[in-house]
Design a protein around this motif. Structure first.
Motif, PDB file in Angstrom:
ATOM      1  N   LYS A 292       0.814  -1.217   0.000  1.00 35.45           N
ATOM      2  CA  LYS A 292       0.000   0.000   0.000  1.00 35.45           C
ATOM      3  C   LYS A 292       0.845   1.263   0.000  1.00 35.45           C
ATOM      4  O   LYS A 292       0.482   2.274  -0.627  1.00 35.45           O
ATOM      5  CB  LYS A 292      -0.942  -0.002   1.208  1.00 35.45           C
ATOM      6  N   TRP A 293       1.992   1.237   0.661  1.00 40.80           N
ATOM      7  CA  TRP A 293       2.833   2.437   0.728  1.00 40.80           C
ATOM      8  C   TRP A 293       3.394   2.822  -0.638  1.00 40.80           C
ATOM      9  O   TRP A 293       3.759   3.969  -0.852  1.00 40.80           O
ATOM     10  CB  TRP A 293       3.971   2.234   1.733  1.00 40.80           C
ATOM     11  N   LEU A 294       3.417   1.846  -1.570  1.00 38.55           N
ATOM     12  CA  LEU A 294       3.863   2.137  -2.926  1.00 38.55           C
ATOM     13  C   LEU A 294       2.705   2.538  -3.835  1.00 38.55           C
ATOM     14  O   LEU A 294       2.892   3.297  -4.787  1.00 38.55           O
ATOM     15  CB  LEU A 294       4.583   0.924  -3.510  1.00 38.55           C
ATOM     16  N   VAL A 295       1.508   2.038  -3.543  1.00 40.17           N
ATOM     17  CA  VAL A 295       0.315   2.408  -4.303  1.00 40.17           C
ATOM     18  C   VAL A 295      -0.138   3.819  -3.918  1.00 40.17           C
ATOM     19  O   VAL A 295      -0.582   4.595  -4.758  1.00 40.17           O
ATOM     20  CB  VAL A 295      -0.807   1.380  -4.066  1.00 40.17           C
ATOM     21  N   ASP A 296      -0.022   4.127  -2.648  1.00 37.15           N
ATOM     22  CA  ASP A 296      -0.403   5.438  -2.112  1.00 37.15           C
ATOM     23  C   ASP A 296       0.815   6.005  -1.383  1.00 37.15           C
ATOM     24  O   ASP A 296       0.912   5.929  -0.158  1.00 37.15           O
ATOM     25  CB  ASP A 296      -1.595   5.286  -1.166  1.00 37.15           C
ATOM     26  N   PRO A 297       1.783   6.567  -2.119  1.00 37.53           N
ATOM     27  CA  PRO A 297       3.098   6.833  -1.553  1.00 37.53           C
ATOM     28  C   PRO A 297       3.270   8.164  -0.819  1.00 37.53           C
ATOM     29  O   PRO A 297       4.336   8.399  -0.242  1.00 37.53           O
ATOM     30  CB  PRO A 297       4.006   6.802  -2.781  1.00 37.53           C
ATOM     31  N   ALA A 298       2.273   9.021  -0.818  1.00 38.54           N
ATOM     32  CA  ALA A 298       2.469  10.341  -0.215  1.00 38.54           C
ATOM     33  C   ALA A 298       2.866  10.267   1.267  1.00 38.54           C
ATOM     34  O   ALA A 298       3.794  10.977   1.686  1.00 38.54           O
ATOM     35  CB  ALA A 298       1.221  11.200  -0.399  1.00 38.54           C
ATOM     36  N   PRO A 299       2.212   9.439   2.087  1.00 38.54           N
ATOM     37  CA  PRO A 299       2.640   9.374   3.500  1.00 38.54           C
ATOM     38  C   PRO A 299       4.081   8.897   3.657  1.00 38.54           C
ATOM     39  O   PRO A 299       4.831   9.432   4.484  1.00 38.54           O
ATOM     40  CB  PRO A 299       1.646   8.383   4.123  1.00 38.54           C
ATOM     41  N   ALA A 300       4.476   7.901   2.880  1.00 38.38           N
ATOM     42  CA  ALA A 300       5.855   7.421   2.967  1.00 38.38           C
ATOM     43  C   ALA A 300       6.835   8.487   2.515  1.00 38.38           C
ATOM     44  O   ALA A 300       7.912   8.648   3.106  1.00 38.38           O
ATOM     45  CB  ALA A 300       6.016   6.153   2.129  1.00 38.38           C
ATOM     46  N   ALA A 301       6.481   9.227   1.474  1.00 35.34           N
ATOM     47  CA  ALA A 301       7.367  10.290   1.000  1.00 35.34           C
ATOM     48  C   ALA A 301       7.569  11.344   2.078  1.00 35.34           C
ATOM     49  O   ALA A 301       8.676  11.881   2.231  1.00 35.34           O
ATOM     50  CB  ALA A 301       6.793  10.914  -0.263  1.00 35.34           C
ATOM     51  N   ARG A 302       6.523  11.640   2.836  1.00 35.68           N
ATOM     52  CA  ARG A 302       6.654  12.627   3.918  1.00 35.68           C
ATOM     53  C   ARG A 302       7.599  12.111   5.003  1.00 35.68           C
ATOM     54  O   ARG A 302       8.413  12.877   5.546  1.00 35.68           O
ATOM     55  CB  ARG A 302       5.279  12.969   4.493  1.00 35.68           C
ATOM     56  N   VAL A 303       7.504  10.828   5.331  1.00 29.12           N
ATOM     57  CA  VAL A 303       8.415  10.240   6.326  1.00 29.12           C
ATOM     58  C   VAL A 303       9.857  10.319   5.826  1.00 29.12           C
ATOM     59  O   VAL A 303      10.774  10.723   6.563  1.00 29.12           O
ATOM     60  CB  VAL A 303       8.021   8.779   6.635  1.00 29.12           C
ATOM     61  N   LEU A 304      10.075   9.948   4.580  1.00 35.39           N
ATOM     62  CA  LEU A 304      11.424  10.000   4.029  1.00 35.39           C
ATOM     63  C   LEU A 304      11.939  11.430   3.967  1.00 35.39           C
ATOM     64  O   LEU A 304      13.135  11.682   4.210  1.00 35.39           O
ATOM     65  CB  LEU A 304      11.441   9.360   2.638  1.00 35.39           C
ATOM     66  N   SER A 305      11.069  12.369   3.690  1.00 36.48           N
ATOM     67  CA  SER A 305      11.474  13.772   3.674  1.00 36.48           C
ATOM     68  C   SER A 305      11.938  14.217   5.057  1.00 36.48           C
ATOM     69  O   SER A 305      12.923  14.963   5.193  1.00 36.48           O
ATOM     70  CB  SER A 305      10.316  14.643   3.188  1.00 36.48           C
ATOM     71  N   GLU A 306      11.238  13.760   6.095  1.00 38.37           N
ATOM     72  CA  GLU A 306      11.663  14.062   7.461  1.00 38.37           C
ATOM     73  C   GLU A 306      13.049  13.481   7.743  1.00 38.37           C
ATOM     74  O   GLU A 306      13.883  14.117   8.398  1.00 38.37           O
ATOM     75  CB  GLU A 306      10.649  13.498   8.454  1.00 38.37           C
ATOM     76  N   LEU A 307      13.298  12.275   7.241  1.00 42.25           N
ATOM     77  CA  LEU A 307      14.594  11.639   7.473  1.00 42.25           C
ATOM     78  C   LEU A 307      15.709  12.385   6.743  1.00 42.25           C
ATOM     79  O   LEU A 307      16.845  12.442   7.221  1.00 42.25           O
ATOM     80  CB  LEU A 307      14.552  10.178   7.029  1.00 42.25           C
ATOM     81  N   ALA A 308      15.374  12.963   5.595  1.00 42.78           N
ATOM     82  CA  ALA A 308      16.370  13.750   4.873  1.00 42.78           C
ATOM     83  C   ALA A 308      16.833  14.926   5.718  1.00 42.78           C
ATOM     84  O   ALA A 308      18.011  15.317   5.673  1.00 42.78           O
ATOM     85  CB  ALA A 308      15.791  14.227   3.545  1.00 42.78           C
ATOM     86  N   GLN A 309      15.917  15.504   6.473  1.00 48.16           N
ATOM     87  CA  GLN A 309      16.272  16.640   7.322  1.00 48.16           C
ATOM     88  C   GLN A 309      17.193  16.212   8.467  1.00 48.16           C
ATOM     89  O   GLN A 309      17.963  17.026   8.994  1.00 48.16           O
ATOM     90  CB  GLN A 309      14.999  17.277   7.898  1.00 48.16           C
ATOM     91  N   LEU A 310      17.118  14.917   8.846  1.00 48.77           N
ATOM     92  CA  LEU A 310      17.943  14.417   9.952  1.00 48.77           C
ATOM     93  C   LEU A 310      19.327  13.978   9.509  1.00 48.77           C
ATOM     94  O   LEU A 310      20.199  13.765  10.342  1.00 48.77           O
ATOM     95  CB  LEU A 310      17.253  13.215  10.622  1.00 48.77           C
ATOM     96  N   THR A 311      19.493  13.811   8.215  1.00 49.65           N
ATOM     97  CA  THR A 311      20.737  13.232   7.723  1.00 49.65           C
ATOM     98  C   THR A 311      21.885  14.236   7.861  1.00 49.65           C
ATOM     99  O   THR A 311      21.870  15.296   7.266  1.00 49.65           O
ATOM    100  CB  THR A 311      20.594  12.808   6.244  1.00 49.65           C
ATOM    101  N   ASP A 312      22.850  13.840   8.664  1.00 47.12           N
ATOM    102  CA  ASP A 312      24.018  14.683   8.909  1.00 47.12           C
ATOM    103  C   ASP A 312      25.224  13.775   8.919  1.00 47.12           C
ATOM    104  O   ASP A 312      25.439  13.030   9.870  1.00 47.12           O
ATOM    105  CB  ASP A 312      23.873  15.403  10.249  1.00 47.12           C
ATOM    106  N   PRO A 313      26.041  13.793   7.902  1.00 46.44           N
ATOM    107  CA  PRO A 313      27.195  12.888   7.825  1.00 46.44           C
ATOM    108  C   PRO A 313      28.135  13.004   9.020  1.00 46.44           C
ATOM    109  O   PRO A 313      28.842  12.068   9.341  1.00 46.44           O
ATOM    110  CB  PRO A 313      27.893  13.310   6.542  1.00 46.44           C
ATOM    111  N   SER A 314      28.147  14.135   9.697  1.00 48.78           N
ATOM    112  CA  SER A 314      29.069  14.317  10.830  1.00 48.78           C
ATOM    113  C   SER A 314      28.536  13.744  12.127  1.00 48.78           C
ATOM    114  O   SER A 314      29.218  13.720  13.125  1.00 48.78           O
ATOM    115  CB  SER A 314      29.340  15.806  11.025  1.00 48.78           C
ATOM    116  N   ALA A 315      27.271  13.262  12.082  1.00 46.41           N
ATOM    117  CA  ALA A 315      26.651  12.799  13.331  1.00 46.41           C
ATOM    118  C   ALA A 315      26.725  11.287  13.523  1.00 46.41           C
ATOM    119  O   ALA A 315      26.119  10.756  14.427  1.00 46.41           O
ATOM    120  CB  ALA A 315      25.174  13.212  13.350  1.00 46.41           C
ATOM    121  N   ARG A 316      27.476  10.611  12.661  1.00 43.66           N
ATOM    122  CA  ARG A 316      27.571   9.148  12.775  1.00 43.66           C
ATOM    123  C   ARG A 316      28.247   8.755  14.075  1.00 43.66           C
ATOM    124  O   ARG A 316      29.254   9.326  14.450  1.00 43.66           O
ATOM    125  CB  ARG A 316      28.350   8.577  11.570  1.00 43.66           C
ATOM    126  N   PRO A 317      27.690   7.724  14.765  1.00 42.75           N
ATOM    127  CA  PRO A 317      28.302   7.301  16.023  1.00 42.75           C
ATOM    128  C   PRO A 317      29.685   6.680  15.805  1.00 42.75           C
ATOM    129  O   PRO A 317      29.996   6.228  14.734  1.00 42.75           O
ATOM    130  CB  PRO A 317      27.316   6.253  16.552  1.00 42.75           C
TER     131      PRO A 317
END
Length: 291
Positions: free
Chosen positions: A266-291
């Motif tokens: 369903k997330w591929l048939v109706d992808p808008a909610p998943a795209a919003r989640v992935l967009s949020e993750l893009a905002q969190l991505t910081d290469p300098s923050a790796r443990p």
């Protein structure tokens, strides 16, 4: 080099890059770059025999050779690493996998964690304690009716050297099994459309214990697990077990867990909610923050 991440999308069994087109459209409209991967023997590299066309030839379908024969998990991982290397030249990379694609994503992350700034599993396999096939004997998979999903199987995998499923079947029982497992919350038309994006052949190799998530490599990458709450083919108890096992392996780098409603597809048939989640993750991505 851009600070904007590139999403690299890895499909599941019998699927290909085509199934990501609606999700990529949503990501693009949110301003994100994405690349959908075709693993070896998938997409335009897949085998569609004349026996698979209409009118179908069941005997021919059961015996025709397929290009994916002999493709290994190592082949899949090497292909994905090549894509990741190219994507990494443009900035951060978020690797997103679905279903069986998680096995390949995990193998690539074990080998080249330096190429991945976040790894995202969407109801995807990330084996830690067991090999993939062994999980099917566990209580978390007790509700999965493997026999019903085999109603459309074609040919002998041992003889063909691959898995083959007739997704163009008109057998009502087989179609009902596909719907229950993959898209119970979709329409008949959506199910048939999705089945026609599938390809009939898949490779046999799902890896060994050496391909399970490794703490020293995979475990250094920030990771997210997107649970699909109504998934019948990878039930929620299994998804939660994989999350627990991953957290136990790397307690200082636990999963960021998100949940979407809906079935396996369903997330591929109706992808808008998943795209919003992935967009949020893009905002969190910081290469300098790796443990």
């Amino acid at each position: 080099m851009s600070s904007q991440p590139t999403f690299v999308l890895v499909h599941g069994a019998f699927a290909n890059s085509f199934s990501f087109a609606p999700l990529q459209a949503e990501l693009g409209l949110l301003g994100h770059r994405s690349v959908a991967v075709d693993l070896p023997g998938h997409g335009f590299g897949a085998t569609y025999t004349r026996a698979y066309q209409a009118p179908q030839d069941p005997e021919g379908l059961a015996t025709a050779p397929g290009a994916i024969k002999g493709v290994t998990l190592a082949d899949n991982a090497a292909h994905l690493i090549g894509v990741l290397e190219r994507a990494k030249r443009n900035g951060p990379v978020i690797l997103v996998s679905h279903s069986r694609g998680g096995i390949t994503a995990t193998a690539a992350a074990n080998a080249r964690p330096d190429l991945i700034d976040r790894i995202v599993y969407v109801s995807a396999w990330c084996p830690v304690a067991l090999d993939v096939n062994d999980y099917y004997a566990e209580p978390e998979m007790a509700t999965v009716d493997v026999a019903s999903l085999g109603l459309a199987a074609a040919g002998n995998p041992a003889e063909l050297g691959l898995l083959r499923v007739n997704f163009r079947t008109a057998d009502p029982a087989a179609l009902a099994a596909f719907r229950a497992a993959f898209l119970a919350d979709g329409t008949d038309e959506e199910l048939l459309t999705f089945l026609n994006t599938f390809q009939p052949d898949e490779n046999l190799d799902v890896g060994t214990s050496a391909d399970r998530a490794q703490a020293a490599t995979w475990g250094t990458i920030p990771k997210t697990y997107v649970r699909l709450a109504d998934d019948a083919s990878m039930p929620l108890p299994l998804q939660d077990r994989l999350i627990r096992e991953g957290d136990a392996l790397t307690p200082d780098n636990p999963y960021d867990v998100r949940t979407l409603p809906g079935s396996h597809l369903k997330w591929l048939v109706d992808p808008a909610p998943a795209a919003r989640v992935l967009s949020e993750l893009a905002q969190l991505t910081d290469p300098s923050a790796r443990p």
